[in-house]
Motif scaffolding. Structure first.
Motif, mmCIF file in Angstrom:
data_model
loop_
_atom_site.group_PDB
_atom_site.id
_atom_site.type_symbol
_atom_site.label_atom_id
_atom_site.label_comp_id
_atom_site.label_asym_id
_atom_site.label_seq_id
_atom_site.Cartn_x
_atom_site.Cartn_y
_atom_site.Cartn_z
ATOM 1 N N HIS A 15 -26.524 24.508 40.392
ATOM 2 C CA HIS A 15 -26.228 23.227 39.746
ATOM 3 C C HIS A 15 -26.821 22.116 40.616
ATOM 4 O O HIS A 15 -27.198 22.343 41.762
ATOM 5 C CB HIS A 15 -24.708 23.071 39.641
ATOM 6 N N HIS A 84 -31.265 19.908 37.053
ATOM 7 C CA HIS A 84 -30.843 19.084 35.909
ATOM 8 C C HIS A 84 -31.192 19.737 34.580
ATOM 9 O O HIS A 84 -32.222 20.384 34.451
ATOM 10 C CB HIS A 84 -31.530 17.713 35.970
ATOM 11 N N GLU A 112 -20.364 25.254 38.075
ATOM 12 C CA GLU A 112 -20.472 24.098 37.177
ATOM 13 C C GLU A 112 -21.291 24.497 35.940
ATOM 14 O O GLU A 112 -21.883 25.564 35.905
ATOM 15 C CB GLU A 112 -21.188 22.947 37.902
ATOM 16 N N GLN A 114 -24.169 23.613 34.772
ATOM 17 C CA GLN A 114 -25.582 23.897 34.968
ATOM 18 C C GLN A 114 -25.796 25.203 35.735
ATOM 19 O O GLN A 114 -26.826 25.842 35.603
ATOM 20 C CB GLN A 114 -26.197 22.722 35.733
ATOM 21 N N LYS A 462 -19.884 10.788 33.188
ATOM 22 C CA LYS A 462 -19.738 10.732 34.645
ATOM 23 C C LYS A 462 -18.742 9.645 35.037
ATOM 24 O O LYS A 462 -17.969 9.806 35.966
ATOM 25 C CB LYS A 462 -21.089 10.456 35.317
ATOM 26 N N SER A 470 -19.325 18.302 34.644
ATOM 27 C CA SER A 470 -20.724 18.709 34.512
ATOM 28 C C SER A 470 -20.962 19.103 33.059
ATOM 29 O O SER A 470 -20.049 19.521 32.362
ATOM 30 C CB SER A 470 -21.051 19.844 35.465
#
Length: 599
Positions: A15, A84, A112, A114, A462, A470
């Protein structure tokens, strides 16, 4: 020549901010690949933007020689990948060039969204995966909880995960040993015809196009004549090198090795990522499957501020597109902005990075229009059109219905912020699909319309969770909804760069917001300026910027009131005429600020 059994090709996946690039730095440093005096943090992140933002955008590669404990020297080819969601395409490409992955998980933050997305890509590519727990020297680290999480959420065995601290160098020798012992060696046949995969290419002002390849079978040497199968072009290899991050000339590359070559290729366009390279005289039997092309998700127009820069912009975009296979573009014209390009991106961060690279690396001033997604417009006569730009919307009398793209979003968030997340997704017309727990963290799955996510969903996400949530998404399908095109009129002139598609229930509040925002952003003129939001012929919101006025009665003192009246009437006539013929200048900053929607 290196034995196949002594090569290991691997990538680092994780992540955002879990320490991929720092781990790559330590591996390079511990094996002495780069002299101490040349070491710097995030060594593989070569672009200015990467260094400033502290993120990885391009996957970078380096070849490391490692003398293992069993007395043999192994060649390790490491690819450091981005974290990302916008650069997931870079990750999927890098995965195809290697056989194994190090999965880095932050021992304080855990798994997370990602992490999941990137690991699944590695599993799809058939990788062996070695879990690594980073940042174990932090006071908040809890390795046992994170091991459980890896087993529960991802479903891979984490009992022998390696605890390390990439910052201080703790546990790095164990990682090097694990790469050699637990990851497989590549397979390949040295005597077969050359078959190499084109992994990446970029433009260098001195060398022309530099091509990065992973050799599957056969051997490539300096001076060979090669053929690219997709474009059917032939070249002579001028220079063969491996990356230690700098190029080092190399005599030959055999199966399983990763390196770069130059061959007087003039345009990056001639080197398609995923293409197969083979010898001209002795070609391989069939090409590699290649990569499926990336699907752009967000579209926006890029226009030069000065129309004379159009050629420079075209040049810059072509060079950038060579290096970034997930970026697409086509020419377009706009009444307000002149000639420019309609560009497709994988997400908003991708858009920002491309825009910033164009401005910096090529010294251009750009105007960016409102980002939009691709809609499917079904006409009354049964045909279907794709709409990339809201300004091109056909006449509504011919339109039967409009479908918009939907996504499946996976959000991982600590328990205490769950309510805020559910409210945010509900506000964005989301449909909840699933809610599960992994420890104290909730994993929510939502069905959301993509155009609600494109604007500022990520920023809002966020900010309501203080940065702890996430987010990852995949496109699912197209669905019909009640969508309309909203136009913004400034001084009765439509501004096509600000027109957008909105849901009918949202149109009024969205229009009012836009008008209020523009009222503060557009400077006052000598005449009053109406700002209106309209759907078709119906105005749904309006604000007025009052005129600046000169005190024309200053020189009158005493005397009759008709003298003042006469001067004021004359001024009024002038203002009326000015409003008729006056042009309103909308500054570039106003465009950008107006498109950032705050709730």
């Amino acid at each position: 020549m290196t034995e196949l059994a002594q090569i290991r090709n691997f990538s680092i996946v994780a992540h955002i901010d879990h320490g991929k690039s720092t781990l790559a730095d330590r591996l390079i440093q511990m094996t002495g690949t780069v002299a101490e005096r040349d070491m710097k943090a995030q060594l593989l992140d070569s672009m200015d933007i990467e260094r400033e933002r502290g993120i990885t955008i391009k996957a970078n590669t380096v070849r490391i020689d490692y003398p293992a404990k069993d007395g043999k020297t192994y060649v390790l080819n490491l690819i450091d990948t981005p974290g990302h969601v916008d650069f997931a395409y870079e990750v999927s490409r890098s995965m195809r060039a290697v056989e194994g992955s190090l999965l880095v998980v932050d021992a304080s933050q855990g798994v997370e969204a990602q992490t999941l997305a990137n690991v699944y890509q590695a599993i799809d590519a058939g990788h062996d995966i070695v879990p690594v727990l980073n940042k174990i020297d932090l006071p908040a680290a809890d390795p046992d909880r994170v091991k459980e999480q890896i087993e529960d959420v991802i479903g891979i065995d984490a009992s022998d995960a390696i605890p390390i601290s990439a910052k201080s160098g703790l546990g790095i020798p164990d990682v090097l040993e694990a790469i050699v012992q637990r990851l497989p060696a590549p397979k390949g046949d040295r005597d077969a015809p050359l078959k190499a995969m084109l992994v990446d290419s970029w433009y260098d002002a001195y060398l022309g196009v530099v091509v990065m390849i992973r050799v599957i079978d056969g051997v490539i040497r300096k001076g060979d004549r090669i053929r690219m199968i997709a474009t059917n072009a032939t070249y002579g290899v001028d220079r063969l090198a491996v990356l230690r991050p700098q190029m080092v000339d190399w005599p030959e590359l055999g199966p399983g090795e990763i390196g770069v070559f130059t061959a007087s290729i003039k345009q990056v366009r001639d080197t398609r990522v995923g293409d197969t390279i083979t010898h001209e005289r002795r070609p391989c039997a069939e090409a590699l499957p290649g990569f499926k092309p990336a699907q752009p998700v967000v579209f926006c127009g890029l226009f030069p501020v000065d129309a004379a820069d159009f050629e420079a912009l075209r040049d810059a975009i072509e060079k950038l597109a060579l290096n970034d296979a997930s970026f697409t573009y086509e020419m377009e014209t706009s009444a307000a902005l002149g000639f420019g390009f309609r560009c497709g991106f994988l997400g908003l961060l991708h858009l920002e990075v491309v825009r910033e690279r164009l401005e910096r690396e090529f010294d251009l001033d750009l105007i960016t229009t409102a980002p939009s997604v691709v809609y499917h417009i079904f006409m009354r006569d049964g045909t279907m059109q794709e709409l990339h730009n809201p300004a091109d919307m056909p006449d509504l009398t011919y339109v039967d219905h409009i479908e918009e793209p939907r996504i499946k979003a996976t959000i991982m968030v600590p328990d205490e912020y769950l309510g805020d997340i559910l409210k945010l997704c509900q506000d964005r017309r989301g449909i909840q699909l699933n809610l599960t727990y992994a420890g104290s963290r909730a994993m929510v799955e939502y069905d959301l319309p993509l155009n609600e996510v494109v604007f500022d969903f990520y920023d809002r996400l966020k900010s309501v969770t203080k940065g702890y949530a996430s987010f990852d998404y995949t496109l699912t399908d197209y669905r019909e909804d009640n969508l309309v095109k909203m136009q913004i009129l400034v001084n009765d002139e439509p501004v096509d760069a600000l027109s957008m598609m909105v849901h009918r229930d949202r149109a009024e509040s969205r229009g009012r917001q836009m008008c209020e925002k523009l009222k503060d952003l557009i400077p006052r003129h000598m005449f009053k300026i109406p700002i209106q939001a309209a759907i078709g012929g119906r105005v749904i919101a309006r604000e007025t910027i009052s005129a600046m006025r000169k005190d024309v009665t200053a020189k009158c003192y005493g005397g009759d009131a008709t003298r003042k009246r006469k001067l004021l009437d004359k001024q009024k006539e002038g203002k009326k005429r000015m409003r008729q013929f006056g042009k309103v200048e909308i500054p570039q900053t106003a465009f950008i600020s107006a498109l950032k929607m705050d709730e």
